[in-house]
Write a protein that holds these residues in place. Structure first.
Motif, PDB file in Angstrom:
ATOM      1  N   TRP A 110       0.878  -1.328  -0.258  1.00  0.00           N
ATOM      2  CA  TRP A 110       0.123   0.193   0.004  1.00  0.00           C
ATOM      3  C   TRP A 110       0.789   1.250  -0.050  1.00  0.00           C
ATOM      4  O   TRP A 110       0.537   2.235  -0.761  1.00  0.00           O
ATOM      5  N   HIS A 161       0.737   3.950  -2.942  1.00  0.00           N
ATOM      6  CA  HIS A 161       0.386   5.063  -2.546  1.00  0.00           C
ATOM      7  C   HIS A 161       1.478   6.321  -2.916  1.00  0.00           C
ATOM      8  O   HIS A 161       1.016   7.414  -3.411  1.00  0.00           O
ATOM      9  N   LEU A 205     -11.039  -0.226  -6.627  1.00  0.00           N
ATOM     10  CA  LEU A 205     -10.867   1.098  -6.086  1.00  0.00           C
ATOM     11  C   LEU A 205     -11.236   1.940  -7.162  1.00  0.00           C
ATOM     12  O   LEU A 205     -11.061   1.648  -8.409  1.00  0.00           O
ATOM     13  N   ASP A 263      -8.337   6.931  -7.416  1.00  0.00           N
ATOM     14  CA  ASP A 263      -7.995   6.896  -6.188  1.00  0.00           C
ATOM     15  C   ASP A 263      -6.352   6.971  -5.961  1.00  0.00           C
ATOM     16  O   ASP A 263      -5.612   6.331  -6.745  1.00  0.00           O
ATOM     17  N   GLY A 299      -5.329   6.814  -2.627  1.00  0.00           N
ATOM     18  CA  GLY A 299      -5.167   6.242  -1.167  1.00  0.00           C
ATOM     19  C   GLY A 299      -5.259   7.283  -0.061  1.00  0.00           C
ATOM     20  O   GLY A 299      -5.555   6.953   0.967  1.00  0.00           O
ATOM     21  N   HIS A 319      -7.864   6.199   3.069  1.00  0.00           N
ATOM     22  CA  HIS A 319      -8.334   4.767   2.956  1.00  0.00           C
ATOM     23  C   HIS A 319      -8.755   4.108   4.410  1.00  0.00           C
ATOM     24  O   HIS A 319      -7.966   4.230   5.149  1.00  0.00           O
ATOM     25  N   SER A 320      -9.732   3.324   4.294  1.00  0.00           N
ATOM     26  CA  SER A 320     -10.051   2.282   5.385  1.00  0.00           C
ATOM     27  C   SER A 320      -9.158   1.207   5.484  1.00  0.00           C
ATOM     28  O   SER A 320      -8.179   1.032   4.447  1.00  0.00           O
ATOM     29  N   SER A 380     -10.010  -1.996   5.051  1.00  0.00           N
ATOM     30  CA  SER A 380     -10.288  -3.004   4.022  1.00  0.00           C
ATOM     31  C   SER A 380      -9.663  -2.327   2.774  1.00  0.00           C
ATOM     32  O   SER A 380      -9.334  -3.414   2.054  1.00  0.00           O
ATOM     33  N   GLN A 381      -9.575  -1.035   2.496  1.00  0.00           N
ATOM     34  CA  GLN A 381      -9.077  -0.797   1.515  1.00  0.00           C
ATOM     35  C   GLN A 381      -7.377  -0.638   1.243  1.00  0.00           C
ATOM     36  O   GLN A 381      -7.022  -1.035   0.313  1.00  0.00           O
ATOM     37  N   ALA A 430      -6.676  -4.180   0.245  1.00  0.00           N
ATOM     38  CA  ALA A 430      -7.307  -4.455  -1.034  1.00  0.00           C
ATOM     39  C   ALA A 430      -6.265  -3.906  -2.109  1.00  0.00           C
ATOM     40  O   ALA A 430      -6.162  -4.709  -3.115  1.00  0.00           O
TER      41      ALA A 430
END
Length: 171
Positions: free
Chosen positions: A43, A47, A79, A83, A85, A88-89, A91-92, A95
């Motif tokens: 991530w 990001h 997404l 997006d 980032g 982000h939650s 769960s995102q 993902a």
């Protein structure tokens, strides 16, 4: 040294650190979330690549590498296409899964576009207003420095997350 040469050096350091962080990393390390809820290396690298891509494309008047070079399709993330980032939650964050080669391919492409843009700049270009939503309005120079700061923080976090895994030393 000219201003654009200094910025090229700074963005080059991000590029080197991304490549070092991803070199030989395994999937377990790439997807591990520090303390169970921190951001994964995958991530973080995705990001920071998205941030640099979106910010530089906007100020350069270019299409983002994410879409122009088909990375949005190569990543197949659940997404929205634009997006980056932000916000982000958990769960995102989960993902965002991609192999290190794809993450590096994307960042390499973003870096190439950044370098091409920066090479064409002269010292007089950095005072150009690029965002009037702030007071004072944001200049190109300030936007570039804030992008560098954000990306350096995230690549440092990725290197730290890698070092948390046994067998992967942090340099």
């Amino acid at each position: 040294m000219k201003s654009n040469e200094l910025l090229l050096d700074a963005f080059g350091r991000i590029h080197e650190t991304v490549a070092d962080a991803l070199d030989g990393v395994d999937d377990r390390t790439l997807l591990r979330r520090p303390s169970g809820n921190g951001n994964s290396m995958a991530w973080l690298i995705w990001h920071l690549s998205r941030v640099e891509d979106a910010q530089l494309a906007a100020v350069a008047g270019l299409e983002q590498v994410w879409t122009s070079q088909g990375f949005v399709g190569r990543f197949h993330l659940p997404l929205p296409q634009r997006d980056t980032g932000y916000g982000h939650s958990s769960s995102q964050v989960d993902a965002v899964q991609a192999p290190p080669e794809l993450l590096l391919d994307y960042y390499d492409a973003v870096h190439r576009q950044t370098v091409e843009f920066l090479q064409a700049l002269g010292d007089g270009d950095f005072d150009r207003i690029v965002d009037t939503r702030w007071d004072p309005p944001v200049t190109l120079g300030v936007r570039l420095v804030s992008t560098i700061a954000d990306c350096l923080q995230h690549v440092g976090q990725a290197a730290y997350a890698r070092g948390l895994n046994p067998g992967h030393a942090n340099g």
